[in-house]
Scaffold this motif. Structure first.
Motif, PDB file in Angstrom:
ATOM      1  N   THR A   1       0.846  -1.190   0.000  1.00  7.30           N
ATOM      2  CA  THR A   1       0.000   0.000   0.000  1.00  7.30           C
ATOM      3  C   THR A   1       0.883   1.243   0.000  1.00  7.30           C
ATOM      4  N   LYS A   2       0.259   2.385  -0.183  1.00  6.79           N
ATOM      5  CA  LYS A   2       1.008   3.643  -0.116  1.00  6.79           C
ATOM      6  C   LYS A   2       1.651   3.815   1.254  1.00  6.79           C
ATOM      7  N   HIS A   3       0.931   3.435   2.291  1.00  3.63           N
ATOM      8  CA  HIS A   3       1.455   3.548   3.647  1.00  3.63           C
ATOM      9  C   HIS A   3       2.669   2.636   3.825  1.00  3.63           C
ATOM     10  N   ASP A   4       2.591   1.410   3.313  1.00  2.70           N
ATOM     11  CA  ASP A   4       3.722   0.483   3.382  1.00  2.70           C
ATOM     12  C   ASP A   4       4.944   1.072   2.681  1.00  2.70           C
ATOM     13  N   ILE A   5       4.700   1.610   1.503  1.00  2.30           N
ATOM     14  CA  ILE A   5       5.800   2.145   0.696  1.00  2.30           C
ATOM     15  C   ILE A   5       6.463   3.321   1.401  1.00  2.30           C
ATOM     16  N   GLU A   6       5.658   4.181   2.002  1.00  4.98           N
ATOM     17  CA  GLU A   6       6.236   5.336   2.688  1.00  4.98           C
ATOM     18  C   GLU A   6       7.153   4.890   3.826  1.00  4.98           C
ATOM     19  N   HIS A   7       6.730   3.873   4.577  1.00  2.00           N
ATOM     20  CA  HIS A   7       7.573   3.373   5.663  1.00  2.00           C
ATOM     21  C   HIS A   7       8.809   2.652   5.130  1.00  2.00           C
ATOM     22  N   SER A   8       8.729   2.119   3.918  1.00  3.31           N
ATOM     23  CA  SER A   8       9.880   1.397   3.366  1.00  3.31           C
ATOM     24  C   SER A   8      11.031   2.328   3.034  1.00  3.31           C
ATOM     25  N   MET A   9      10.778   3.642   3.010  1.00  2.00           N
ATOM     26  CA  MET A   9      11.820   4.608   2.677  1.00  2.00           C
ATOM     27  C   MET A   9      12.549   5.124   3.914  1.00  2.00           C
ATOM     28  N   ASP A  10      12.259   4.542   5.086  1.00  6.25           N
ATOM     29  CA  ASP A  10      12.852   5.040   6.331  1.00  6.25           C
ATOM     30  C   ASP A  10      14.371   4.900   6.369  1.00  6.25           C
ATOM     31  N   GLY A  11      14.936   4.024   5.551  1.00 12.38           N
ATOM     32  CA  GLY A  11      16.380   3.809   5.590  1.00 12.38           C
ATOM     33  C   GLY A  11      17.168   4.689   4.641  1.00 12.38           C
ATOM     34  N   ASN A  12      16.516   5.703   4.050  1.00  7.73           N
ATOM     35  CA  ASN A  12      17.199   6.572   3.083  1.00  7.73           C
ATOM     36  C   ASN A  12      17.113   8.027   3.515  1.00  7.73           C
ATOM     37  N   LEU A  13      18.233   8.721   3.405  1.00  8.18           N
ATOM     38  CA  LEU A  13      18.294  10.140   3.743  1.00  8.18           C
ATOM     39  C   LEU A  13      18.476  10.977   2.482  1.00  8.18           C
ATOM     40  N   CYS A  14      17.853  12.157   2.488  1.00  9.06           N
ATOM     41  CA  CYS A  14      18.030  13.133   1.411  1.00  9.06           C
ATOM     42  C   CYS A  14      18.132  14.507   2.052  1.00  9.06           C
ATOM     43  N   ARG A  15      19.174  15.257   1.723  1.00  5.23           N
ATOM     44  CA  ARG A  15      19.359  16.566   2.347  1.00  5.23           C
ATOM     45  C   ARG A  15      18.724  17.696   1.540  1.00  5.23           C
ATOM     46  N   CYS A  16      18.281  17.421   0.312  1.00  5.48           N
ATOM     47  CA  CYS A  16      17.858  18.504  -0.574  1.00  5.48           C
ATOM     48  C   CYS A  16      16.347  18.671  -0.679  1.00  5.48           C
ATOM     49  N   THR A  17      15.639  17.585  -0.935  1.00  8.21           N
ATOM     50  CA  THR A  17      14.269  17.711  -1.440  1.00  8.21           C
ATOM     51  C   THR A  17      13.217  17.949  -0.376  1.00  8.21           C
ATOM     52  N   GLY A  18      13.507  17.606   0.876  1.00  3.78           N
ATOM     53  CA  GLY A  18      12.457  17.655   1.882  1.00  3.78           C
ATOM     54  C   GLY A  18      11.543  16.446   1.817  1.00  3.78           C
ATOM     55  N   TYR A  19      11.864  15.476   0.971  1.00 10.52           N
ATOM     56  CA  TYR A  19      11.194  14.169   0.863  1.00 10.52           C
ATOM     57  C   TYR A  19       9.832  14.204   0.166  1.00 10.52           C
ATOM     58  N   ARG A  20       9.109  15.314   0.194  1.00 15.15           N
ATOM     59  CA  ARG A  20       7.764  15.300  -0.379  1.00 15.15           C
ATOM     60  C   ARG A  20       7.743  14.808  -1.823  1.00 15.15           C
ATOM     61  N   PRO A  21       8.573  15.352  -2.726  1.00  9.82           N
ATOM     62  CA  PRO A  21       8.505  14.876  -4.112  1.00  9.82           C
ATOM     63  C   PRO A  21       8.930  13.411  -4.261  1.00  9.82           C
ATOM     64  N   ILE A  22       9.851  12.959  -3.407  1.00 12.81           N
ATOM     65  CA  ILE A  22      10.261  11.550  -3.460  1.00 12.81           C
ATOM     66  C   ILE A  22       9.091  10.656  -3.071  1.00 12.81           C
ATOM     67  N   LEU A  23       8.423  11.012  -1.971  1.00 10.76           N
ATOM     68  CA  LEU A  23       7.296  10.204  -1.512  1.00 10.76           C
ATOM     69  C   LEU A  23       6.112  10.294  -2.478  1.00 10.76           C
ATOM     70  N   ASP A  24       5.918  11.464  -3.086  1.00 13.60           N
ATOM     71  CA  ASP A  24       4.857  11.584  -4.092  1.00 13.60           C
ATOM     72  C   ASP A  24       5.088  10.594  -5.229  1.00 13.60           C
ATOM     73  N   ALA A  25       6.345  10.489  -5.655  1.00 15.57           N
ATOM     74  CA  ALA A  25       6.671   9.552  -6.735  1.00 15.57           C
ATOM     75  C   ALA A  25       6.517   8.110  -6.269  1.00 15.57           C
ATOM     76  N   ALA A  26       7.020   7.819  -5.079  1.00 16.40           N
ATOM     77  CA  ALA A  26       6.990   6.441  -4.578  1.00 16.40           C
ATOM     78  C   ALA A  26       5.565   5.941  -4.396  1.00 16.40           C
ATOM     79  N   LYS A  27       4.693   6.814  -3.899  1.00 16.68           N
ATOM     80  CA  LYS A  27       3.322   6.384  -3.604  1.00 16.68           C
ATOM     81  C   LYS A  27       2.500   6.112  -4.860  1.00 16.68           C
ATOM     82  N   GLN A  28       3.029   6.500  -6.019  1.00 10.58           N
ATOM     83  CA  GLN A  28       2.344   6.162  -7.267  1.00 10.58           C
ATOM     84  C   GLN A  28       2.275   4.650  -7.476  1.00 10.58           C
TER      85      GLN A  28
END
Length: 705
Positions: free
Chosen positions: A119-146
């Motif tokens: 699910t989208k919720h599962d996918i969002e939690h699956s990204m907990d092991g990755n850091l990004c200093r630039c994007t603020g994560y929103r665009p990454i999670l928007d893409a992932a939840k697709q």
């Protein structure tokens, strides 16, 4: 692929990058940022299925991947033929500097390969092991939840071609059989036994040999603490060490079974058993949830958590509280079973086992109907952080007329001593007492005796840690009381509920929405496609032909005169080219642009720990690091000031400029005497460095000028 000549201790990332696969990035080297994430796939012969997992290549030993298909970001797509994950991240502006992006792509790819119905919720939690200093994560999670199963684009039959697509698994690997491995390198040896008997023989021959599974601790010790392990043993090909099986009274977990596999197995058991019987499983699953990111949990094992004997372990207090048992074995002492208690951890980072003994399995008992178990943890952030204090509690009750009597209790803590600690005076006090407010209100008195912390205790925050130790118990007592149907105050009836992180959401609006020019348009930046495919080239990705490597020799003293520097041991090491110090610099050794007097290399005095004294030059980065530690420096230590408070006490201030002032309105010195009340206080704020990534570096090519 058949590979030869790879030294034991080599990581998967080092090997990949040496072969030109530079899409996987070298960053933290401790499994913390996820920039090096790759996918490992293997064929499970017993279940006849493919098993996929994402791992941190920076800490994964290279020799562990024998029999696996290794998929890197280059293997799933390129700028001419993008994988859907790469395309979505690029189009959703999910990369900026792009250094972390290949790891994010592969973390998502490996998770979807393993969990095609996420699910989208599962996918969002699956990204907990990755850091990004630039994007603020929103665009990454928007893409992932697709790629969540709720998304229209990924519904039904289109699911596999959307996010779960993975390169074909080589057919020949389905016939792979693990064979015993012995690799003898220049400084260490690597063994992969395929039977418990073989492992015990190795441990008998090499009692100080290190058993390595996920290497989440060993790789960090070798890199940052400069530990040497001449003998490394990997037990992943031993069936007893990875098996998880249900028995009559509980579950036996192989010591080398990954935390991910443990959680999956426990969750299945929790679905098919009554809730009261699986409270021990719930407690362990809840605690592992906050343990680390998916890449770490995919390789870390329960036996390793016990063996490292960390005083701030998340898992050991839970195992002690529930009454878990260890099965250990050795040729010299035979097989024996031990109940986990604080005696297993006699001192800091020490385990009360013989050097020849191997932890084979851990038995997690089922709970009884009136037995309650719960685990707690407080850290600076909820996910993926070490505990300030962790705790686990168990009480076993029996019904007598209108009362519930405590017939057994165990309170176990991490972070309250140099070892995992049981509050035994408290447990003894509780025995035979009725479960009521009168009994529970006295617990704090006993906890204070059980868990004393000196004012200067290692880790600091003494008052806070003491408060946590009692507040955790208070939460647990509320949980038990509510479970028994006893009344609790309305204001605290939700105190024990762990808040769920809801699905994130954010909106970015572009004006005008349809611009005929690039200005004001929402356009992916020109490097996005190369970043999501790993084709963008960074400094460390550039070929380093005929290049030597340097590593600073740095001061280990805060303020001292240099008496003598002796690089002889380092210079005798094969591959070390030179040692450069202040006396080797022609011209000026000073680098201060604003304030004069700062030296590149200390000539006679060091002014802080880490001050450069010289530079070792060698044929490899690792060798330069090791040789730098071999340089002997003799100091004459002088008084030093390490804190702001010490500086104020000793009137040590910068005198070269006027202190900055922020002024507005009237002079406070004139106003304060007129105030009816003046409140004074102070607040201390510690230093906080950001997370360094490779774009901080530069590449300089000397020219004729």
């Amino acid at each position: 692929m058949v590979v030869q000549g790879v030294e034991p201790g080599t990581t998967l990332l080092q090997f990949l990058r040496s072969k030109g696969k530079t899409g996987s990035k070298l960053c933290c080297e401790e499994g913390g940022c996820g920039a090096c994430t790759v996918q490992l796939s293997r064929w499970d012969k017993e279940k006849q299925i493919l098993v996929h997992k994402g791992v941190n290549a920076c800490i994964s030993p290279f020799h562990v991947v024998d029999g696996h298909n290794v998929v890197t970001v280059e293997g799933i797509g390129n700028v001419e033929s993008l994988h859907p994950i790469q395309e979505e991240i690029a189009l959703n502006h999910g990369s900026q500097c792009g250094f972390c992006t290949p790891g994010i792509v592969m973390a998502l790819h490996s998770y979807l390969a393993a969990n095609p119905n996420a699910t989208k919720h599962d996918i969002e939690h699956s990204m907990d092991g990755n850091l990004c200093r630039c994007t603020g994560y929103r665009p990454i999670l928007d893409a992932a939840k697709q790629f969540g199963k709720e998304s229209e684009d990924c519904a039904g039959g289109a699911r596999r071609s959307c996010g779960g697509r993975t390169p074909d698994f080589p057919e020949f690997l389905k016939d792979f059989e693990s064979q015993p491995i012995e690799i003898n390198g220049k400084s260490s040896s690597w063994y992969r036994p395929t039977s418990l008997k073989h492992l015990l023989e190795l441990k008998d021959k090499y009692p100080q040999g290190k058993i390595v599974v996920g290497s989440t601790e060993v790789s960090i010790e070798m890199k940052f603490k400069n530990y040497d392990y001449p003998v490394l043993m990997n037990p992943l090909a031993i069936p007893q060490m990875t098996a998880i099986k249900t028995e009559k009274d509980g579950i036996s977990v192989g010591a080398a079974a990954s935390l991910t596999s443990v959680v999956d197995y426990f969750k299945n058991e929790m679905k098919r058993r009554p809730d009261w019987q699986t409270r021990t499983l719930h407690a362990l699953v809840d605690q592992i949830r906050w343990f680390a990111g998916p890449q770490i949990k995919n390789v870390a094992c329960i036996g390793g958590n016990i063996a490292t004997a960390s005083p701030i372990s998340d898992i050991n207090p839970v195992l002690i509280a529930m009454g878990a048992k260890l099965t250990v074995n050795s040729i010299k002492y035979g097989e024996r079973q031990l109940r986990l208690t604080q005696e297993l951890f006699p001192s800091y980072r020490k385990l009360a086992l013989q050097p020849e003994e191997v932890i084979v399995s851990v038995f997690v008992p089922f709970s009884s109907e009136l037995e309650y178990v719960r685990a707690y943890k407080q850290s600076r952030r909820r996910e993926d952080d070490i505990a300030i204090v962790s705790a686990a509690f168990r009480v076993s009750l029996e019904k007598r007329e209108h009362n519930y009597i405590i017939k057994d209790a165990c309170l176990s803590y991490g972070g309250m001593d140099a070892v995992t600690k049981e509050a035994r005076k408290t447990s003894q006090y509780l025995l035979g007492k009725p479960w009521n407010n009168e009994t529970l209100l006295k617990v704090n008195q006993y906890l204070a005796d059980d868990l004393p912390l000196a004012p200067d205790a290692v880790g600091g925050m003494v008052a806070y840690r003491k408060t946590l130790s009692t507040s955790f118990w208070h939460k647990f007592s509320l949980f038990v009381s509510q479970s028994l149907g006893q009344p609790v105050p309305d204001r605290v009836d939700k105190m024990d509920v762990i808040p769920e992180r809801s699905l994130s959401r954010g909106i970015q609006t572009h004006y005008p929405e349809h611009s005929p020019t690039p200005v004001g348009s929402s356009m992916p930046h020109v490097s996005a496609l190369k970043q999501v495919t790993g084709e963008a080239i960074y400094i460390d990705d550039m070929p380093a032909n005929d290049t030597h490597y340097g590593h600073f020799v740095m001061s280990t003293k805060a303020n001292a005169k240099i008496v003598k520097v002796n690089p002889e041991k380092a210079l005798k090491m094969e591959g070390v080219v030179a040692f450069i110090s202040a006396k080797d610099i022609p011209g000026h050794n000073e680098i201060g642009f604003v304030y004069k007097g700062e030296e590149l290399f200390a000539s006679s005095q060091v002014h802080g720990v880490g001050f450069p004294i010289g530079l070792i030059v060698a044929t490899s980065h690792r060798l330069a690091e090791k040789a730098a530690l071999a340089v002997e420096v003799e100091y004459a230590v002088e008084p030093h000031i390490l804190t702001i408070r010490e500086a104020i006490q000793k009137s040590s201030f910068f005198q070269t400029f006027s202190p900055p002032l922020i002024e507005r309105g009237q002079n406070p010195e004139a106003v304060f005497p007129k105030c009816e009340h003046v409140l004074e206080g102070e607040m201390e704020i510690g230093g906080q460095e950001h997370f360094y990534l490779e774009p901080h570096t530069s590449h300089v090519v000397p020219g004729e000028d």
